[in-house]
Design a protein around this motif. Structure first.
Motif, PDB file in Angstrom:
ATOM      1  N   ILE A 143       0.846  -1.190   0.000  1.00 35.57           N
ATOM      2  CA  ILE A 143       0.000   0.000   0.000  1.00 35.57           C
ATOM      3  C   ILE A 143       0.882   1.241   0.000  1.00 35.57           C
ATOM      4  O   ILE A 143       1.992   1.231   0.537  1.00 35.57           O
ATOM      5  N   TRP A 144       0.378   2.304  -0.599  1.00 33.52           N
ATOM      6  CA  TRP A 144       1.072   3.583  -0.604  1.00 33.52           C
ATOM      7  C   TRP A 144       0.679   4.366   0.638  1.00 33.52           C
ATOM      8  O   TRP A 144      -0.483   4.357   1.044  1.00 33.52           O
ATOM      9  N   ALA A 145       1.666   5.063   1.191  1.00 37.18           N
ATOM     10  CA  ALA A 145       1.410   5.898   2.362  1.00 37.18           C
ATOM     11  C   ALA A 145       2.268   7.149   2.287  1.00 37.18           C
ATOM     12  O   ALA A 145       3.351   7.143   1.701  1.00 37.18           O
ATOM     13  N   LEU A 146       1.752   8.202   2.883  1.00 39.93           N
ATOM     14  CA  LEU A 146       2.527   9.417   3.066  1.00 39.93           C
ATOM     15  C   LEU A 146       2.998   9.400   4.510  1.00 39.93           C
ATOM     16  O   LEU A 146       2.197   9.402   5.442  1.00 39.93           O
ATOM     17  N   LEU A 147       4.320   9.359   4.675  1.00 43.03           N
ATOM     18  CA  LEU A 147       4.927   9.283   5.995  1.00 43.03           C
ATOM     19  C   LEU A 147       5.528  10.639   6.352  1.00 43.03           C
ATOM     20  O   LEU A 147       6.300  11.202   5.572  1.00 43.03           O
ATOM     21  N   SER A 148       5.166  11.158   7.516  1.00 44.87           N
ATOM     22  CA  SER A 148       5.756  12.388   8.055  1.00 44.87           C
ATOM     23  C   SER A 148       6.449  12.019   9.357  1.00 44.87           C
ATOM     24  O   SER A 148       5.852  11.367  10.218  1.00 44.87           O
ATOM     25  N   VAL A 149       7.719  12.443   9.492  1.00 46.23           N
ATOM     26  CA  VAL A 149       8.508  12.047  10.658  1.00 46.23           C
ATOM     27  C   VAL A 149       9.191  13.265  11.267  1.00 46.23           C
ATOM     28  O   VAL A 149       9.756  14.097  10.551  1.00 46.23           O
ATOM     29  N   SER A 150       9.129  13.351  12.588  1.00 42.23           N
ATOM     30  CA  SER A 150       9.887  14.361  13.328  1.00 42.23           C
ATOM     31  C   SER A 150      10.578  13.649  14.490  1.00 42.23           C
ATOM     32  O   SER A 150      10.238  12.518  14.833  1.00 42.23           O
ATOM     33  N   LEU A 151      11.558  14.327  15.060  1.00 42.79           N
ATOM     34  CA  LEU A 151      12.370  13.731  16.118  1.00 42.79           C
ATOM     35  C   LEU A 151      12.157  14.486  17.424  1.00 42.79           C
ATOM     36  O   LEU A 151      12.224  15.717  17.451  1.00 42.79           O
ATOM     37  N   VAL A 152      11.931  13.752  18.483  1.00 39.19           N
ATOM     38  CA  VAL A 152      11.859  14.322  19.825  1.00 39.19           C
ATOM     39  C   VAL A 152      13.202  14.055  20.479  1.00 39.19           C
ATOM     40  O   VAL A 152      13.714  12.940  20.439  1.00 39.19           O
ATOM     41  N   ARG A 153      13.762  15.111  21.050  1.00 39.53           N
ATOM     42  CA  ARG A 153      15.072  14.993  21.694  1.00 39.53           C
ATOM     43  C   ARG A 153      14.930  15.122  23.213  1.00 39.53           C
ATOM     44  O   ARG A 153      13.996  15.742  23.708  1.00 39.53           O
ATOM     45  N   ASN A 154      15.883  14.543  23.931  1.00 33.52           N
ATOM     46  CA  ASN A 154      15.972  14.692  25.380  1.00 33.52           C
ATOM     47  C   ASN A 154      16.464  16.096  25.699  1.00 33.52           C
ATOM     48  O   ASN A 154      16.916  16.824  24.815  1.00 33.52           O
ATOM     49  N   ASP A 155      16.414  16.468  26.961  1.00 36.96           N
ATOM     50  CA  ASP A 155      16.874  17.786  27.388  1.00 36.96           C
ATOM     51  C   ASP A 155      18.324  18.050  27.009  1.00 36.96           C
ATOM     52  O   ASP A 155      18.705  19.180  26.740  1.00 36.96           O
TER      53      ASP A 155
END
Length: 169
Positions: free
Chosen positions: A139-151
């Protein structure tokens, strides 16, 4: 004002009286400070609890697939929409990594973008890619990714949003 005697005082305070009054003022001031600190802690805990409840509701009820993914690619948390898109139930997804359900033709480009994200070269990314559903269908998908960082700035986990665009393709 007399802490030691209900009768009005005619003479001033002696050194012992002053020492006692200072001790009482310190104790009362400490009690007030502790109460204020406790009130502030309870308010912060309530605000944190509300924020967690709002996040959980938004995450679980989102109409698009949402996932928290460890920096090694393992699913940490997935919502119901992600399960529907992939055809896997939550326990099955949590037992594998995203690489397992990514079409090999799109894996390297996805991993390249993840490396750039981890290195701080890009703030987030979007990519159209194909996933392999549990039933084997692509299946086709649109993937959006962001990164959460520690302090301290170290990577913590990825936030992934997946939209099924199979009908559009």
């Amino acid at each position: 004002l007399a802490f030691m005697d209900p009768a009005s005082r005619q003479a001033g305070f002696d050194d012992g009286d002053i020492e006692f009054l200072e001790m009482m003022a310190t104790a009362i001031g400490g009690a007030i400070a502790r109460q204020r600190a406790d009130d502030a802690r309870r308010a912060a805990e309530a605000a944190l609890s509300e924020a967690a409840r709002l996040f959980s509701t938004a995450f679980e009820q989102a109409p698009i697939g949402m996932a928290l993914v460890d920096t090694d690619g393992r699913w940490l948390q997935v919502n119901n929409a992600m399960c529907q898109i992939s055809g896997y139930d939550e326990a099955e997804l949590l037992a594998i990594d995203f690489q397992t359900i990514t079409d090999p033709a799109y894996l390297e480009s996805d991993l390249h973008l993840l490396r750039q994200l981890l290195a701080g070269e890009i703030p987030d990314y979007r990519i159209e890619k194909r996933y392999i559903r549990k039933d084997g269908r692509l299946i086709w998908a649109l993937l959006s990714v962001s990164l959460v960082r520690n302090d301290d700035g170290s990577p913590r986990y990825f936030v992934s949003q997946v939209q099924d665009i199979d009908d559009h393709k």
